[in-house]
Design an enzyme around this catalytic site. Sequence first.
Site, mmCIF file in Angstrom:
data_model
loop_
_atom_site.group_PDB
_atom_site.id
_atom_site.type_symbol
_atom_site.label_atom_id
_atom_site.label_comp_id
_atom_site.label_asym_id
_atom_site.label_seq_id
_atom_site.Cartn_x
_atom_site.Cartn_y
_atom_site.Cartn_z
ATOM 1 N N GLY A 13 2.952 2.381 10.800
ATOM 2 C CA GLY A 13 3.942 3.511 10.772
ATOM 3 C C GLY A 13 4.573 3.867 11.862
ATOM 4 O O GLY A 13 5.138 4.817 12.232
ATOM 5 N N HIS A 56 -9.341 1.148 4.876
ATOM 6 C CA HIS A 56 -8.172 1.589 5.736
ATOM 7 C C HIS A 56 -8.353 2.551 6.833
ATOM 8 O O HIS A 56 -9.246 3.561 6.794
ATOM 9 C CB HIS A 56 -7.171 2.116 4.689
ATOM 10 N N GLU A 111 -6.813 4.824 7.978
ATOM 11 C CA GLU A 111 -6.488 6.347 7.619
ATOM 12 C C GLU A 111 -7.645 6.862 7.147
ATOM 13 O O GLU A 111 -7.891 8.155 7.272
ATOM 14 C CB GLU A 111 -5.280 6.483 6.751
ATOM 15 N N LYS A 161 0.214 4.187 -0.192
ATOM 16 C CA LYS A 161 -0.529 5.380 0.346
ATOM 17 C C LYS A 161 -0.195 6.604 -0.335
ATOM 18 O O LYS A 161 -0.243 6.270 -1.641
ATOM 19 C CB LYS A 161 0.057 5.547 2.010
ATOM 20 N N SER A 169 3.608 -2.099 10.442
ATOM 21 C CA SER A 169 5.138 -2.267 10.697
ATOM 22 C C SER A 169 5.485 -3.716 10.290
ATOM 23 O O SER A 169 6.445 -4.288 10.940
ATOM 24 C CB SER A 169 5.571 -1.752 12.110
ATOM 25 N N ASN A 194 0.858 -1.131 -0.008
ATOM 26 C CA ASN A 194 0.065 0.029 -0.022
ATOM 27 C C ASN A 194 0.676 1.171 0.016
ATOM 28 O O ASN A 194 1.587 1.603 0.938
ATOM 29 C CB ASN A 194 -0.895 -0.068 1.254
ATOM 30 N N GLU A 201 -5.275 -4.712 10.576
ATOM 31 C CA GLU A 201 -4.134 -3.597 10.831
ATOM 32 C C GLU A 201 -4.384 -2.936 12.040
ATOM 33 O O GLU A 201 -5.283 -2.136 12.126
ATOM 34 C CB GLU A 201 -4.257 -2.810 9.558
#
Length: 249
Positions: free
Chosen positions: A172, A94, A96, A11, A212, A9, A166
Site C-alpha cells: 500500500g 497477512h 495486517e 481487504k 504495490s 485481496n 509480501e
Amino acid sequence: MRKNIVAGNWKMNKTLQEGVALATELKSAVKNPKCDVIIGTPFIHLATVAELLKDTPIAVAAENCADHASGAYTGEVSAAMVKSTGAQYVIIGHSERRAYYGETYAMLKEKVQLALANSLRPIFCVGEVKEEREAGRQNDVVKAQLEGSLFSLSADDFGRIVIAYEPVWAIGTGLTATPEQAQEMHAYIRSLIAARYGAQVAADCTILYGGSCNAKNAASLFANPDIDGGLIGGASLKAEDFCAIIDAF
Ligand code: 13P
C-alpha cells in the site's frame, strides 16, 4: 506442477453490492486467463460471489479464518464455514492480521491446519518490515515465519500451500520491491522448502509476490524464475487494473 496465480485481496473494501458488481465485471472480462485467478473477499461477500463465479476460471478466497474449529468464539468465522460458501482458498497470516490483530506463529499454524482439514488451500503470507530489511534481517524473519507456522506440516499437506511474499514496507506504499529483491527472496524461500521437503516439493510450490504490484510492474516481476504471480491489494479493486495484471502472463 507449479501454477502461476494472480490473486486479489480486497481487504476491508466494498459493500456487498459493490463487491457483487466487481465480481460480475470480472466474470465477463476474465475468459481464458494464462494463469489461475483468485479473488479474496470479505466474509460477507463469499457465498454470493462464489455462486456468481461458479463454473468460471475465477476461484474465491476468504481473507482469514478462525484458529478454532467451532464453538463459543463470537464474531469468528471457521474454516468449515468458509468452505461451505464455495470458497476454495483462504489467505492466512497477512501482515495486517499479524500486526493489528496479534496473530502469532502458533495461531497461524492452527489456522493452516484447520484450513487444510476443511479442504481449503491456504495462501500463506510472509514478509519483513522496513526496519528488518534495513538491518539485513529479512531472510531470518521469513525463515522464522515459515518454520513457526508451516514446516511441521507433512509434505502432502505442504504441497497444498501457496506462499505469498509480501514485504510489509511495500504494501500500500507504492514502494515495490525491485524484481531483483523479490526474486532473491523467492529463491531463498524455495531453497528453504527444498531443504525441508525436497527439491520436487520446492519446485512445485507457487510463490506469489505482493506489495504495490500493479499493471505497470507486474510483467517485470512475473518474468523471474521464482516469482509465480502476485497477491494484489489496491489494484484488485478495479476490474480493469486487475485484468491488466492477469494479462501480464
Ligand atoms: P497492495 O497491492 O495494495 O500494496 O497490497 C498488497 C497486499 O497486501 C495484498 O495482500
